[in-house]
Write a protein that holds these residues in place. Structure first.
Motif, mmCIF file in Angstrom:
data_model
loop_
_atom_site.group_PDB
_atom_site.id
_atom_site.type_symbol
_atom_site.label_atom_id
_atom_site.label_comp_id
_atom_site.label_asym_id
_atom_site.label_seq_id
_atom_site.Cartn_x
_atom_site.Cartn_y
_atom_site.Cartn_z
ATOM 1 N N HIS A 1 0.845 -1.191 0.000
ATOM 2 C CA HIS A 1 0.000 0.000 0.000
ATOM 3 C C HIS A 1 0.883 1.244 0.000
ATOM 4 C CE1 HIS A 1 0.864 -1.070 4.151
ATOM 5 N NE2 HIS A 1 0.744 0.198 4.451
ATOM 6 N N ILE B 1 -13.431 6.726 -0.011
ATOM 7 C CA ILE B 1 -12.598 6.081 -1.030
ATOM 8 C C ILE B 1 -13.465 5.254 -1.968
ATOM 9 C CG2 ILE B 1 -11.952 4.013 0.250
ATOM 10 C CD1 ILE B 1 -9.032 4.804 -0.906
ATOM 11 N N ARG C 1 -2.366 8.019 0.259
ATOM 12 C CA ARG C 1 -3.525 7.518 -0.477
ATOM 13 C C ARG C 1 -4.372 8.704 -0.900
ATOM 14 N NH1 ARG C 1 -6.514 3.499 3.137
ATOM 15 N NH2 ARG C 1 -7.533 2.994 1.178
ATOM 16 N N ASP D 1 -11.832 6.803 4.660
ATOM 17 C CA ASP D 1 -12.220 5.431 4.317
ATOM 18 C C ASP D 1 -13.654 5.372 3.800
ATOM 19 O OD1 ASP D 1 -9.717 4.474 4.955
ATOM 20 O OD2 ASP D 1 -10.274 3.904 7.000
ATOM 21 N N CYS E 1 -4.813 11.349 1.932
ATOM 22 C CA CYS E 1 -4.592 10.856 3.296
ATOM 23 C C CYS E 1 -3.148 10.388 3.399
ATOM 24 C CB CYS E 1 -5.550 9.706 3.597
ATOM 25 S SG CYS E 1 -5.417 9.080 5.286
ATOM 26 N N ARG F 1 -9.318 9.883 9.324
ATOM 27 C CA ARG F 1 -9.053 8.699 8.506
ATOM 28 C C ARG F 1 -10.351 7.931 8.250
ATOM 29 N NH1 ARG F 1 -4.563 5.270 7.329
ATOM 30 N NH2 ARG F 1 -5.423 3.745 5.917
ATOM 31 N N ASP G 1 -6.320 1.516 -4.483
ATOM 32 C CA ASP G 1 -5.190 2.441 -4.628
ATOM 33 C C ASP G 1 -4.467 2.224 -5.942
ATOM 34 O OD1 ASP G 1 -5.644 3.572 -2.175
ATOM 35 O OD2 ASP G 1 -4.309 2.201 -1.131
ATOM 36 N N LYS H 1 -0.869 3.360 -7.871
ATOM 37 C CA LYS H 1 0.453 3.827 -7.469
ATOM 38 C C LYS H 1 0.971 4.867 -8.441
ATOM 39 C CE LYS H 1 1.874 -0.211 -4.920
ATOM 40 N NZ LYS H 1 2.936 -1.163 -4.675
ATOM 41 N N THR I 1 -8.224 9.881 -3.154
ATOM 42 C CA THR I 1 -9.445 9.567 -3.875
ATOM 43 C C THR I 1 -10.029 10.882 -4.379
ATOM 44 O OG1 THR I 1 -11.525 8.341 -3.812
ATOM 45 C CG2 THR I 1 -11.021 9.692 -1.893
#
Length: 129
Positions: free
Chosen positions: A35, A99, A39, A96, A69, A92, A103, A105, A41
């Motif tokens: 991960h 999202i 992160r 969540d 995040c 957080r 994810d 990258k 979204t």
């Protein structure tokens, strides 16, 4: 007069590596976590905190956010005009809940912003949901 002769063999030897093979980069890729450390979204709807709709202080936008995040769980909002700020009221858990996709990258946060249109090139643009 005393002469010291160093006749010891070196403790380690450097293996021969083919050209273009960087052992440190290879190690980094092999040990990279599944991960990402940051992160993100997108969130096309308005975000309301304590009954107040979030508004970009730079351009006045009220929806279509990039929500970021980081590892400690801090949340940042980024507008299409590329203005970004820490939003301490979001947690957080809020992230969540927002999202929408697994994810993806990217090498940097700026690469993400450029790829999904939050680098300032789409300032003022709103897309239908």
């Amino acid at each position: 007069m005393r002469v010291i002769i160093n006749d010891q063999q070196p403790r380690t030897t450097v293996p021969d590596t083919p050209p273009g093979d960087d052992p440190l980069l290879r190690l980094q890729q092999e040990t990279e976590e599944d991960h990402p450390r940051i992160r993100f979204t997108t969130h096309p709807e308005p975000i309301t905190i304590a009954g107040i709709t979030v508004m970009c202080p730079a351009c006045g936008a009220r929806r279509d956010w990039m929500v970021i995040c980081d590892v400690p769980g801090r949340l940042f909002l980024r507008c299409r005009c590329a203005h970004q700020w820490h939003e301490p009221e979001l947690t957080r858990t809020d992230f969540d809940a927002m999202i929408d996709a697994p994810d993806r990258k990217y090498p940097t946060l700026e690469a993400v912003a450029r790829d999904i249109g939050y680098d300032g090139t789409l300032t003022g643009a709103y897309f239908p949901q």
